[in-house]
Scaffold this motif. Sequence first.
Motif: not given
Length: 357
Positions: A310-324
Motif C-alpha cells: 500500500v505504501n508503494e502505491i501511495f508513494n507512486s501516485v504522490l510522486r506523479t501528482r507532485d511531478g504534474m
Amino acid sequence: MFLTETSIFPSFFDPFNDTKKKKNKKDVAHMQLDLFSHSFDESLLRRLKTLANSSSTSQPSVGINLSWLSSALDFLFFAHEEAIILLSSLNLDNSLDFYLDNSVKILDLCNSISSEIERFRNRRLVLSFALLVLNNGSVDPEKLARARVSLSDWVNYYKGPVLDSNNHLENIARDLATRLKEIPRGKISADERFVRRTIKAVGLVTVFVAGVVVTALRGSPGLVVAVRAPPEFLWAEPFNSLCASVSTRPDKKRYLLDELDEIEARIKEVSGVMDGGSGENGERPSSAVKELEMVTGRLGEGLERLGDGVNEIFNSVLRTRDGMLEKMRVGQQEQRSDARKFSSNLHSKHVLCNVQK
C-alpha cells in the motif's frame, strides 16, 4: 485547345499539400497512440493472467490469502507505474484536473486501507497475549480467564462486517467507481482520449484490488464494491472472470480471507483444550497452541508485506501528482514570462514609434 504547364514539384504555398501533410502527421500520431494502448493492454493482460492463475484463485474451493492480496497490490503498483510512463510523455492539458481529482481519491483510499491494516494488527495483539499466557504454562486462573476472553473477543469481533462509523472507505471506493463511468462531454483530442482511457484502466484495477483487500480484512459478507471492465480493453475478459471468482466465496468458508477461517478454527481447538483441561493422556497438549502460534506469525508477516504494498502505491501516485503539479506550475510561469515579454515588446515598439514621430 490550350496547354497548361504543371510543375512536378510541390508548391510550398499549396493549401492542399499542407492539409495532406497535417493529415499524415495526425495519422502517424494516432497510430502511435494505438500502439501505446495495445502495449499497455498487453502488459496488463500478462500480469493479470499470472495473478488469476495463482494458487489462491486457481481452484474454486480455495479462497484468498494475504500472500495473494500482496500479489494483487503488486499488480496494481505495476499498472500505476506503466501508466505513469505513458502519461509523462503526453500533454495532459484538459485531462490534468481529471487525473488530479481521481488521484486524490486513490491517496485517500490508500490511507484508509492502511488504517484497516493497522486495525488488523491491533486485533492480532489479542492473540499474542493469549499465546503468551498459554506458552508460559501459566496456571493462574485469572490469567487463563483473560486469555480465554481474548480468544473469544477475536471470534466475536468478526461475527459481522466490521465497518467504520461513517463508511468512509466504502464511500471512497464507490465514488471512484462512479467516476470511472463518467464520459467526458464535448469533443476531445486523440491524446486526451488516450489519457482518459489509461486513467480509466488504472482506476478499474484500483477499485477492484482495493475492494478485495478491504473485504478480506474486514470479514465482510460481500465485496465492498464491484466493477466490470468494458470490452474495449484487451484484458477485460480475464479481469471480469477474476472479479466473478473472487466474489463467489468457496463452500464452508465464513470469510473471504483464508487466514481468518484458519485462525478461528485454531482458536476453537485451543478453547476446547482450555475447557477440557487435558488431553487423552492426562496432559495438556501443546499442538493446538503451536498451530495457532504459527498461523498468527504468518498473519503478522502477511500484514507487513501488505502494508508495504500500500505504501508503494501511495508513494507512486504522490510522486506523479507532485511531478504534474510542478509541470503545471512551470508552464504557468513560462506563460506569464511570455506575456511579460510580449507586453515589453509592445511597449518598446510604442516608444520607438513615438521617437520616430
